[in-house]
Design a protein around this motif. Sequence first.
Motif, PDB file in Angstrom:
ATOM      1  N   LEU A  20      52.630  40.844  36.664  1.00 18.51           N
ATOM      2  CA  LEU A  20      52.549  41.220  38.077  1.00 18.51           C
ATOM      3  C   LEU A  20      53.895  41.045  38.781  1.00 18.51           C
ATOM      4  CD1 LEU A  20      49.061  39.763  39.083  1.00 18.51           C
ATOM      5  CD2 LEU A  20      49.667  42.135  38.629  1.00 18.51           C
ATOM      6  N   SER A  21      54.614  39.975  38.384  1.00 21.52           N
ATOM      7  CA  SER A  21      55.934  39.767  38.985  1.00 21.52           C
ATOM      8  C   SER A  21      56.877  40.911  38.627  1.00 21.52           C
ATOM      9  CB  SER A  21      56.506  38.425  38.515  1.00 21.52           C
ATOM     10  OG  SER A  21      57.804  38.251  38.989  1.00 21.52           O
ATOM     11  N   TRP A  22      56.860  41.305  37.346  1.00 23.69           N
ATOM     12  CA  TRP A  22      57.709  42.423  36.907  1.00 23.69           C
ATOM     13  C   TRP A  22      57.291  43.720  37.595  1.00 23.69           C
ATOM     14  CZ3 TRP A  22      55.539  46.530  34.152  1.00 23.69           C
ATOM     15  CH2 TRP A  22      56.451  47.502  33.729  1.00 23.69           C
ATOM     16  N   LEU A 210      51.770  39.989  47.870  1.00 26.35           N
ATOM     17  CA  LEU A 210      51.330  39.418  46.605  1.00 26.35           C
ATOM     18  C   LEU A 210      49.852  39.683  46.377  1.00 26.35           C
ATOM     19  CD1 LEU A 210      53.195  35.970  46.555  1.00 26.35           C
ATOM     20  CD2 LEU A 210      53.722  38.004  45.206  1.00 26.35           C
ATOM     21  N   LEU A 211      49.053  39.542  47.460  1.00 25.44           N
ATOM     22  CA  LEU A 211      47.630  39.811  47.335  1.00 25.44           C
ATOM     23  C   LEU A 211      47.373  41.270  46.969  1.00 25.44           C
ATOM     24  CD1 LEU A 211      44.868  38.455  47.638  1.00 25.44           C
ATOM     25  CD2 LEU A 211      44.858  39.164  50.021  1.00 25.44           C
ATOM     26  N   LEU A 212      48.156  42.150  47.571  1.00 24.38           N
ATOM     27  CA  LEU A 212      48.035  43.570  47.245  1.00 24.38           C
ATOM     28  C   LEU A 212      48.369  43.830  45.786  1.00 24.38           C
ATOM     29  CD1 LEU A 212      47.659  46.528  48.088  1.00 24.38           C
ATOM     30  CD2 LEU A 212      50.071  46.547  48.789  1.00 24.38           C
ATOM     31  N   PHE A 215      45.416  42.659  43.607  1.00 19.03           N
ATOM     32  CA  PHE A 215      44.300  43.598  43.621  1.00 19.03           C
ATOM     33  C   PHE A 215      44.628  44.877  42.839  1.00 19.03           C
ATOM     34  CE2 PHE A 215      42.658  41.480  47.647  1.00 19.03           C
ATOM     35  CZ  PHE A 215      41.633  40.844  46.966  1.00 19.03           C
ATOM     36  N   THR A 216      45.853  45.361  43.012  1.00 20.41           N
ATOM     37  CA  THR A 216      46.247  46.567  42.280  1.00 20.41           C
ATOM     38  C   THR A 216      46.269  46.303  40.775  1.00 20.41           C
ATOM     39  OG1 THR A 216      47.628  47.176  44.176  1.00 20.41           O
ATOM     40  CG2 THR A 216      47.999  48.353  42.108  1.00 20.41           C
ATOM     41  N   LEU A 220      43.954  47.993  37.777  1.00 22.35           N
ATOM     42  CA  LEU A 220      44.488  48.598  36.555  1.00 22.35           C
ATOM     43  C   LEU A 220      43.889  47.967  35.307  1.00 22.35           C
ATOM     44  CD1 LEU A 220      48.278  48.901  37.499  1.00 22.35           C
ATOM     45  CD2 LEU A 220      46.611  50.758  37.353  1.00 22.35           C
ATOM     46  N   LEU A 221      43.616  46.661  35.371  1.00 17.05           N
ATOM     47  CA  LEU A 221      43.116  45.951  34.199  1.00 17.05           C
ATOM     48  C   LEU A 221      41.610  46.073  34.017  1.00 17.05           C
ATOM     49  CD1 LEU A 221      45.210  42.658  34.422  1.00 17.05           C
ATOM     50  CD2 LEU A 221      45.562  44.587  32.881  1.00 17.05           C
ATOM     51  N   PHE A 222      40.880  46.411  35.092  1.00 13.37           N
ATOM     52  CA  PHE A 222      39.421  46.443  34.990  1.00 13.37           C
ATOM     53  C   PHE A 222      38.929  47.472  33.969  1.00 13.37           C
ATOM     54  CE2 PHE A 222      35.176  47.760  36.539  1.00 13.37           C
ATOM     55  CZ  PHE A 222      34.521  46.543  36.363  1.00 13.37           C
TER      56      PHE A 222
END
Length: 358
Positions: A20-22, A210-212, A215-216, A220-222
């Motif tokens: 997520l950081s990347w 960060l929260l966005l 969630f994004t 993508l992972l779901f």
Amino acid sequence: MGAQALSKNVLSSFNISGFLSWWGQGLLCCLPSGVRQLFWHETTRLVLEPQGKGVRLHRERGESKEDLGFYNGIERGDERFEGKDKVLVFRLSPEQTLSKPITLPLAAEENLRQVLGFEMERHTPFATNQVYYDFEVIKRSLEAHHLIVRLVVVPRRILDEWLERLSHWGLQPAIVDVMGTGPGRINLLPDEKRSSRSKALPRINMALSLLLMVFTGAALLFPLWQERSVVIDLMSKVSAAQEKAEAVIAIRQRLEKAIEASEFLVEEKEQYPSAVEFLYELTRILPDGIWLQQLDFTRGKIKVRGEATEASALIPILEASPYFQDVQFRSPVTTNARTGRDRFYITAQLPKLESLPL
């Protein structure tokens, strides 16, 4: 079980926070600079590098680096140190520190700092109370159950001397790192001299961004998570098919070995005269009065045990036949006190068929 273990290892080794950081940094880089400042404020790092009795100043902001010259503490209130949101970093040279990769069990990660403190004298020439140290995890291996840690140490006398000099100049660094290490990876500053307030920027827009991103990333992972059961089912079927294939291969290998062994025995048997042939030869050449108690024939070698009137005469008789070679007594000749005959035990080598006269 193999498919589930593999799936568990893949999920546990996936660093979601790092991804997520990347991903977030990639999104921010795509935004215009003015818009990007609304979501992320890049901290300015004022880096002090030892040079003689003073320090060389650098200003780092993102990927940019600016040389600000030399400072030795003579001029107080230097404008180069003024401004908000500046993090003061004291950067040691690699010659002033010791860096070493260390392999540890994966279970040591829970108390890594304490474990490295206990292992200090084994991996460095210093005791724990003689150095300041920090570490970074370089690699985790779930299969081998170990992790590789880079241990970085600096003698206390070196760092204390510089911290005292900087304090005399009115400078209090928030971070002490080493040239060549990435920003934020290593901080050799003693705990008692670190600021209690967090260095992270407590801004609402930062939290919302960060929260966005979380969630994004979840969105993508779901779908991947939904496909997880399908993948596990396929992997179990592949594993079952592979086990059957391996069983067939093992049976084929055993069959091939059995065929090779049988062919070897047949070839070995065909190289020497048959049992009928050398039995006929024995009965033809041995004189009357010989009593055979035991006769063994194994891989071209015979062993004869029995009694004779004169056992010593048997050696030249057998050697005169082309069917027997290397004739010798296996044990000393003894006399049977009851019959008066010589007990003998003779061994001989049978020649191969190709060497026998036609």
